[in-house]
Scaffold this active site. Structure first.
Site, short mmCIF file in Angstrom:
data_model
loop_
_atom_site.label_atom_id
_atom_site.label_comp_id
_atom_site.label_asym_id
_atom_site.label_seq_id
_atom_site.Cartn_x
_atom_site.Cartn_y
_atom_site.Cartn_z
N PRO A 106 0.80 -1.23 0.00
CA PRO A 106 0.00 0.00 0.00
C PRO A 106 0.83 1.28 0.00
O PRO A 106 0.79 2.04 0.95
CB PRO A 106 -0.83 -0.12 1.28
CG PRO A 106 -0.02 -0.99 2.18
CD PRO A 106 0.74 -1.93 1.30
N CYS A 107 1.57 1.50 -1.07
CA CYS A 107 2.38 2.70 -1.17
C CYS A 107 1.52 3.95 -1.07
O CYS A 107 1.97 5.00 -0.62
CB CYS A 107 3.12 2.74 -2.51
SG CYS A 107 3.71 1.15 -3.08
#
Length: 183
Positions: free
Chosen positions: A142-143
């Site tokens: 989940p950048c």
DNA sequence: AGGCAATCTAATG
DNA sequence: CATTAGATTGCCT
């Protein structure tokens, strides 16, 4: 020689469809903008998700995720494209930050333990930004949930990338659809 | 509120 | 091997 199998998944994102690569180990790469062949080995042909079992499973989960039927993706990750600190940070992020949660660049740097204590606060944070910016497995790692201490932070891909980040965070309830998060 | 310096990793010539 | 660029921060004016 690792067997990367690339295919395209259509999404409701501003960028249209994503390009994803799977190996025998799991998902090795996921890029938002299909036009940019980042990390795409020459001579690779795009597979047809409908005709491949692994690709089909991944495409199905992505579809569920974008449709709101699923919050967290449950897919194996192939970390071979990452190394060193990058792998440490991305793995920490992947296992620590779930749906609807966010973490600051500095916070992630601290949490990952990949940096020596006592450094100026901004230095590791910037590094985390660099790492997230080159995150090979967007969405699965989940950048987009990594934000700046002060505001939303940035995102690769310029304005289009920012649109994607905002879209994702809004959809996860982190951002208010009507309000800017920059305070 | 706005501007500036410090510091780290990965990528490229 | 040296240089450059990048999704930050905290402090000072």
């Amino acid at each position: 020689m690792m067997e990367l199998e690339w295919f395209t998944v259509s999404t409701p994102l501003p960028t249209g469809s994503m390009r994803v690569a799977v190996t025998a180990q799991g998902v090795a790469a996921a890029a938002f903008n299909p036009r940019e062949s980042v990390g795409l080995p020459p001579g690779t042909e795009l597979a047809d998700p409908a005709g491949d079992r692994r690709a089909a499973a991944v495409a199905a989960q992505f579809a569920d995720y974008f449709a709101g039927r699923r919050q967290d993706l449950d897919l194996p990750v192939d970390w071979r494209l990452t190394s060193g600190v990058q792998r440490t940070v991305l793995r920490t992020l992947h296992r620590s930050v779930g749906w609807g949660r966010t973490i600051t660049y500095g916070g992630l740097a601290d949490l990952s333990g990949a940096f020596e204590p006592g450094l100026p606060a901004g230095a590791p944070a910037r590094t985390v930004g660099s790492i997230a910016g080159s995150c090979p497995i967007s969405l699965l790692v989940p950048c987009h949930r990594v934000v700046a201490a002060d505001g939303l932070g940035g995102f690769g891909g310029g304005a289009e990338g920012m649109a994607v980040k905002r879209w994702l965070l809004t959809r996860e309830g982190v951002l208010d659809p009507e309000l800017d998060w920059t305070g």
